[in-house]
Design a protein around this motif. Structure first.
Motif, PDB file in Angstrom:
ATOM      1  N   LEU A   7     -15.913  44.380   2.086  1.00 45.03           N
ATOM      2  CA  LEU A   7     -16.725  45.606   2.073  1.00 45.03           C
ATOM      3  C   LEU A   7     -16.972  46.072   3.500  1.00 45.03           C
ATOM      4  CD1 LEU A   7     -18.403  47.730   0.549  1.00 45.03           C
ATOM      5  CD2 LEU A   7     -20.349  46.168   0.778  1.00 45.03           C
ATOM      6  N   GLY A   8     -17.316  45.143   4.375  1.00 44.84           N
ATOM      7  CA  GLY A   8     -17.569  45.479   5.767  1.00 44.84           C
ATOM      8  C   GLY A   8     -16.352  46.055   6.470  1.00 44.84           C
ATOM      9  N   GLU A   9     -15.172  45.629   6.044  1.00 47.75           N
ATOM     10  CA  GLU A   9     -13.927  46.119   6.633  1.00 47.75           C
ATOM     11  C   GLU A   9     -13.435  47.398   5.959  1.00 47.75           C
ATOM     12  OE1 GLU A   9     -11.420  42.750   5.972  1.00 47.75           O
ATOM     13  OE2 GLU A   9     -12.410  41.531   7.498  1.00 47.75           O
ATOM     14  N   GLY A  10     -14.120  47.800   4.901  1.00 45.85           N
ATOM     15  CA  GLY A  10     -13.709  49.002   4.175  1.00 45.85           C
ATOM     16  C   GLY A  10     -12.547  48.776   3.226  1.00 45.85           C
ATOM     17  N   ALA A  11     -12.216  47.528   2.957  1.00 44.53           N
ATOM     18  CA  ALA A  11     -11.091  47.212   2.077  1.00 44.53           C
ATOM     19  C   ALA A  11     -11.428  47.432   0.599  1.00 44.53           C
ATOM     20  CB  ALA A  11     -10.634  45.774   2.295  1.00 44.53           C
ATOM     21  N   THR A  48     -14.699  49.175  -2.131  1.00 40.28           N
ATOM     22  CA  THR A  48     -15.875  50.043  -2.194  1.00 40.28           C
ATOM     23  C   THR A  48     -17.111  49.226  -2.533  1.00 40.28           C
ATOM     24  OG1 THR A  48     -15.688  50.505  -4.558  1.00 40.28           O
ATOM     25  CG2 THR A  48     -14.436  51.945  -3.043  1.00 40.28           C
ATOM     26  N   ALA A  49     -18.246  49.809  -2.305  1.00 42.34           N
ATOM     27  CA  ALA A  49     -19.506  49.150  -2.649  1.00 42.34           C
ATOM     28  C   ALA A  49     -19.579  48.894  -4.155  1.00 42.34           C
ATOM     29  CB  ALA A  49     -20.687  49.988  -2.188  1.00 42.34           C
ATOM     30  N   ASP A  50     -19.066  49.822  -4.949  1.00 43.18           N
ATOM     31  CA  ASP A  50     -19.066  49.628  -6.402  1.00 43.18           C
ATOM     32  C   ASP A  50     -18.202  48.442  -6.804  1.00 43.18           C
ATOM     33  OD1 ASP A  50     -20.783  51.757  -6.809  1.00 43.18           O
ATOM     34  OD2 ASP A  50     -19.177  53.176  -7.319  1.00 43.18           O
ATOM     35  N   GLU A  51     -17.046  48.295  -6.165  1.00 48.18           N
ATOM     36  CA  GLU A  51     -16.172  47.159  -6.458  1.00 48.18           C
ATOM     37  C   GLU A  51     -16.848  45.849  -6.077  1.00 48.18           C
ATOM     38  OE1 GLU A  51     -11.697  48.947  -5.885  1.00 48.18           O
ATOM     39  OE2 GLU A  51     -12.913  48.633  -4.085  1.00 48.18           O
ATOM     40  N   GLU A  52     -17.476  45.852  -4.906  1.00 48.93           N
ATOM     41  CA  GLU A  52     -18.171  44.654  -4.451  1.00 48.93           C
ATOM     42  C   GLU A  52     -19.298  44.316  -5.407  1.00 48.93           C
ATOM     43  OE1 GLU A  52     -20.926  43.012  -0.833  1.00 48.93           O
ATOM     44  OE2 GLU A  52     -21.286  44.898  -1.833  1.00 48.93           O
ATOM     45  N   HIS A  53     -20.073  45.310  -5.773  1.00 51.55           N
ATOM     46  CA  HIS A  53     -21.225  45.099  -6.647  1.00 51.55           C
ATOM     47  C   HIS A  53     -20.791  44.522  -7.998  1.00 51.55           C
ATOM     48  CE1 HIS A  53     -25.223  45.664  -8.246  1.00 51.55           C
ATOM     49  NE2 HIS A  53     -24.692  46.275  -9.289  1.00 51.55           N
TER      50      HIS A  53
END
Length: 80
Positions: A23-27, A29-34
């Motif tokens: 997420l921090g690298e932009g690889a 999205t926040a939704d995917e991470e969540h």
């Protein structure tokens, strides 16, 4: 068996860290991470619950192999 559970916990924590880095690298999205973190957290709760069950059974002279993983629904709604 306890070592297997602890190994799974370590794997899940590593995956959690990898997701946060992605997420921090932009690889991702926040939704995917969540979405993925929700699944990881539920699995971690199940692992910790099973480990606690096994330790309690051992402490009270019962067979720890009689402990069973509880469903995500049960573990996530457990209030103590």
């Amino acid at each position: 068996m306890d070592q297997d559970i602890q190994g799974r916990i370590k794997e899940l924590i590593t995956e959690e860290h990898r997701l946060r880095a992605a997420l921090g690298e932009g690889a991702i999205t926040a939704d995917e991470e969540h979405a993925r973190l929700g699944s990881i957290e539920a699995q971690l709760d199940q692992c910790w619950d099973l480990l606690r069950q096994r330790r309690a059974k051992r402490q009270y002279g019962e067979n720890p192999d009689d402990a069973a993983a509880r469903s995500e629904d049960v573990v996530e709604k457990y209030l103590g």
